[in-house]
Design a protein around this motif. Sequence first.
Motif, PDB file in Angstrom:
ATOM      1  N   PRO A 116      67.255  56.523  32.648  1.00  0.00           N
ATOM      2  CA  PRO A 116      65.942  56.881  33.174  1.00  0.00           C
ATOM      3  C   PRO A 116      65.033  57.412  32.071  1.00  0.00           C
ATOM      4  CG  PRO A 116      67.557  58.544  33.769  1.00  0.00           C
ATOM      5  CD  PRO A 116      68.308  57.420  33.104  1.00  0.00           C
ATOM      6  N   THR A 117      63.777  57.141  32.209  1.00  0.00           N
ATOM      7  CA  THR A 117      62.792  57.667  31.268  1.00  0.00           C
ATOM      8  C   THR A 117      61.905  58.662  32.005  1.00  0.00           C
ATOM      9  OG1 THR A 117      61.234  55.910  31.781  1.00  0.00           O
ATOM     10  CG2 THR A 117      62.771  55.502  29.975  1.00  0.00           C
ATOM     11  N   LEU A 118      61.153  59.450  31.252  1.00  0.00           N
ATOM     12  CA  LEU A 118      60.287  60.436  31.882  1.00  0.00           C
ATOM     13  C   LEU A 118      59.233  59.781  32.762  1.00  0.00           C
ATOM     14  CD1 LEU A 118      59.797  63.009  29.015  1.00  0.00           C
ATOM     15  CD2 LEU A 118      61.128  63.282  31.086  1.00  0.00           C
ATOM     16  N   SER A 119      58.779  58.619  32.373  1.00  0.00           N
ATOM     17  CA  SER A 119      57.751  57.954  33.174  1.00  0.00           C
ATOM     18  C   SER A 119      58.318  57.353  34.459  1.00  0.00           C
ATOM     19  CB  SER A 119      57.066  56.863  32.353  1.00  0.00           C
ATOM     20  OG  SER A 119      58.016  55.893  31.947  1.00  0.00           O
ATOM     21  N   SER A 120      59.629  57.082  34.490  1.00  0.00           N
ATOM     22  CA  SER A 120      60.203  56.489  35.699  1.00  0.00           C
ATOM     23  C   SER A 120      60.783  57.534  36.655  1.00  0.00           C
ATOM     24  CB  SER A 120      61.304  55.496  35.323  1.00  0.00           C
ATOM     25  OG  SER A 120      62.404  56.177  34.759  1.00  0.00           O
ATOM     26  N   ILE A 121      60.859  58.805  36.225  1.00  0.00           N
ATOM     27  CA  ILE A 121      61.396  59.849  37.094  1.00  0.00           C
ATOM     28  C   ILE A 121      60.233  60.497  37.842  1.00  0.00           C
ATOM     29  CG2 ILE A 121      62.803  61.930  37.214  1.00  0.00           C
ATOM     30  CD1 ILE A 121      64.077  61.180  34.639  1.00  0.00           C
ATOM     31  N   GLU A 122      59.623  59.741  38.685  1.00  0.00           N
ATOM     32  CA  GLU A 122      58.551  60.251  39.526  1.00  0.00           C
ATOM     33  C   GLU A 122      58.870  59.972  40.984  1.00  0.00           C
ATOM     34  OE1 GLU A 122      54.849  58.701  38.245  1.00  0.00           O
ATOM     35  OE2 GLU A 122      55.054  59.453  36.227  1.00  0.00           O
ATOM     36  N   ASP A 123      60.155  59.864  41.327  1.00  0.00           N
ATOM     37  CA  ASP A 123      60.528  59.505  42.685  1.00  0.00           C
ATOM     38  C   ASP A 123      60.536  60.693  43.632  1.00  0.00           C
ATOM     39  OD1 ASP A 123      62.693  60.679  41.515  1.00  0.00           O
ATOM     40  OD2 ASP A 123      64.149  59.302  42.384  1.00  0.00           O
ATOM     41  N   TYR A 124      60.306  61.916  43.121  1.00  0.00           N
ATOM     42  CA  TYR A 124      60.280  63.064  44.028  1.00  0.00           C
ATOM     43  C   TYR A 124      59.129  62.930  45.016  1.00  0.00           C
ATOM     44  CZ  TYR A 124      59.754  67.676  45.946  1.00  0.00           C
ATOM     45  OH  TYR A 124      59.629  68.708  46.818  1.00  0.00           O
ATOM     46  N   ASN A 125      58.016  62.395  44.585  1.00  0.00           N
ATOM     47  CA  ASN A 125      56.864  62.252  45.477  1.00  0.00           C
ATOM     48  C   ASN A 125      57.127  61.247  46.596  1.00  0.00           C
ATOM     49  OD1 ASN A 125      55.354  64.105  44.043  1.00  0.00           O
ATOM     50  ND2 ASN A 125      54.621  62.556  42.628  1.00  0.00           N
ATOM     51  N   THR A 126      58.124  60.377  46.406  1.00  0.00           N
ATOM     52  CA  THR A 126      58.431  59.383  47.439  1.00  0.00           C
ATOM     53  C   THR A 126      59.545  59.845  48.379  1.00  0.00           C
ATOM     54  OG1 THR A 126      60.019  58.250  46.016  1.00  0.00           O
ATOM     55  CG2 THR A 126      57.730  57.511  45.917  1.00  0.00           C
ATOM     56  N   LEU A 127      60.137  61.038  48.134  1.00  0.00           N
ATOM     57  CA  LEU A 127      61.186  61.539  49.019  1.00  0.00           C
ATOM     58  C   LEU A 127      60.576  61.943  50.349  1.00  0.00           C
ATOM     59  CD1 LEU A 127      63.345  63.773  46.677  1.00  0.00           C
ATOM     60  CD2 LEU A 127      63.884  61.513  47.527  1.00  0.00           C
ATOM     61  N   LYS A 128      61.294  61.650  51.397  1.00  0.00           N
ATOM     62  CA  LYS A 128      60.818  61.961  52.740  1.00  0.00           C
ATOM     63  C   LYS A 128      61.902  62.699  53.506  1.00  0.00           C
ATOM     64  CE  LYS A 128      57.068  59.138  52.847  1.00  0.00           C
ATOM     65  NZ  LYS A 128      56.565  59.274  51.529  1.00  0.00           N
ATOM     66  N   GLY A 129      61.495  63.535  54.429  1.00  0.00           N
ATOM     67  CA  GLY A 129      62.388  64.144  55.406  1.00  0.00           C
ATOM     68  C   GLY A 129      63.484  65.001  54.834  1.00  0.00           C
ATOM     69  N   SER A 130      64.725  64.660  55.200  1.00  0.00           N
ATOM     70  CA  SER A 130      65.862  65.510  54.859  1.00  0.00           C
ATOM     71  C   SER A 130      66.141  65.534  53.360  1.00  0.00           C
ATOM     72  CB  SER A 130      67.103  65.053  55.613  1.00  0.00           C
ATOM     73  OG  SER A 130      67.510  63.769  55.173  1.00  0.00           O
ATOM     74  N   LYS A 131      65.856  64.469  52.642  1.00  0.00           N
ATOM     75  CA  LYS A 131      66.088  64.471  51.192  1.00  0.00           C
ATOM     76  C   LYS A 131      65.189  65.494  50.512  1.00  0.00           C
ATOM     77  CE  LYS A 131      67.735  59.760  50.622  1.00  0.00           C
ATOM     78  NZ  LYS A 131      67.523  58.483  49.954  1.00  0.00           N
ATOM     79  N   LYS A 132      63.941  65.586  50.928  1.00  0.00           N
ATOM     80  CA  LYS A 132      63.023  66.551  50.340  1.00  0.00           C
ATOM     81  C   LYS A 132      63.455  67.974  50.705  1.00  0.00           C
ATOM     82  CE  LYS A 132      58.364  66.209  49.046  1.00  0.00           C
ATOM     83  NZ  LYS A 132      57.059  65.643  49.274  1.00  0.00           N
ATOM     84  N   ARG A 133      63.938  68.182  51.933  1.00  0.00           N
ATOM     85  CA  ARG A 133      64.419  69.502  52.338  1.00  0.00           C
ATOM     86  C   ARG A 133      65.655  69.900  51.540  1.00  0.00           C
ATOM     87  NH1 ARG A 133      62.978  67.672  57.569  1.00  0.00           N
ATOM     88  NH2 ARG A 133      65.131  67.080  57.975  1.00  0.00           N
ATOM     89  N   ILE A 134      66.529  68.945  51.237  1.00  0.00           N
ATOM     90  CA  ILE A 134      67.727  69.240  50.452  1.00  0.00           C
ATOM     91  C   ILE A 134      67.341  69.655  49.041  1.00  0.00           C
ATOM     92  CG2 ILE A 134      69.759  68.180  49.375  1.00  0.00           C
ATOM     93  CD1 ILE A 134      70.134  66.613  51.990  1.00  0.00           C
ATOM     94  N   VAL A 135      66.370  68.964  48.441  1.00  0.00           N
ATOM     95  CA  VAL A 135      65.913  69.330  47.098  1.00  0.00           C
ATOM     96  C   VAL A 135      65.368  70.752  47.105  1.00  0.00           C
ATOM     97  CG1 VAL A 135      64.181  68.833  45.337  1.00  0.00           C
ATOM     98  CG2 VAL A 135      65.485  66.969  46.333  1.00  0.00           C
ATOM     99  N   TRP A 136      64.545  71.087  48.092  1.00  0.00           N
ATOM    100  CA  TRP A 136      63.997  72.441  48.180  1.00  0.00           C
ATOM    101  C   TRP A 136      65.087  73.462  48.458  1.00  0.00           C
ATOM    102  CZ3 TRP A 136      59.914  74.405  46.241  1.00  0.00           C
ATOM    103  CH2 TRP A 136      58.800  73.627  46.025  1.00  0.00           C
ATOM    104  N   ALA A 137      66.073  73.114  49.283  1.00  0.00           N
ATOM    105  CA  ALA A 137      67.169  74.040  49.583  1.00  0.00           C
ATOM    106  C   ALA A 137      67.981  74.349  48.325  1.00  0.00           C
ATOM    107  CB  ALA A 137      68.070  73.468  50.667  1.00  0.00           C
ATOM    108  N   VAL A 138      68.213  73.352  47.490  1.00  0.00           N
ATOM    109  CA  VAL A 138      68.954  73.568  46.243  1.00  0.00           C
ATOM    110  C   VAL A 138      68.155  74.458  45.304  1.00  0.00           C
ATOM    111  CG1 VAL A 138      69.799  72.402  44.162  1.00  0.00           C
ATOM    112  CG2 VAL A 138      70.327  71.467  46.408  1.00  0.00           C
ATOM    113  N   ILE A 139      66.864  74.220  45.193  1.00  0.00           N
ATOM    114  CA  ILE A 139      66.018  75.033  44.306  1.00  0.00           C
ATOM    115  C   ILE A 139      65.972  76.477  44.796  1.00  0.00           C
ATOM    116  CG2 ILE A 139      63.626  75.396  43.569  1.00  0.00           C
ATOM    117  CD1 ILE A 139      63.348  72.323  43.529  1.00  0.00           C
ATOM    118  N   ILE A 140      65.750  76.673  46.093  1.00  0.00           N
ATOM    119  CA  ILE A 140      65.642  78.031  46.646  1.00  0.00           C
ATOM    120  C   ILE A 140      66.977  78.760  46.561  1.00  0.00           C
ATOM    121  CG2 ILE A 140      65.182  79.326  48.763  1.00  0.00           C
ATOM    122  CD1 ILE A 140      62.625  78.019  48.515  1.00  0.00           C
TER     123      ILE A 140
END
Length: 65
Positions: free
Chosen positions: A6-30
Motif C-alpha cells: 500500500p502507498t500513502l495515496s491509496s490508503i484513503e479507504d477509511y472514508n469509504t467505511l460504513k456501519g459496523s466497520k467504522k464503529r470498530i475502528v473508533w472502538a479500537v482508537i477509543i
Amino acid sequence: MQDNEPTLSSIEDYNTLKGSKKRIVWAVIISGLIIGSIFVAAKMMYGDVNDSLPVSESIGKVPVK
C-alpha cells in the motif's frame, strides 16, 4: 510485476467505511486511549519507589565462557 504494497495515496479507504466497520475502528482508537490513560494514571499514582535498596558493589569483570 505487480506491487501489492500500500502507498500513502491509496490508503484513503477509511472514508469509504460504513456501519459496523467504522464503529470498530473508533472502538479500537477509543479503547487504546482509555487503556493508555489508565497506565498513565497508575504510573503517576504508584510511580515513586521509596523502598529501593542501595547497591554499592560494582562489577569489575564479567566472566565469559
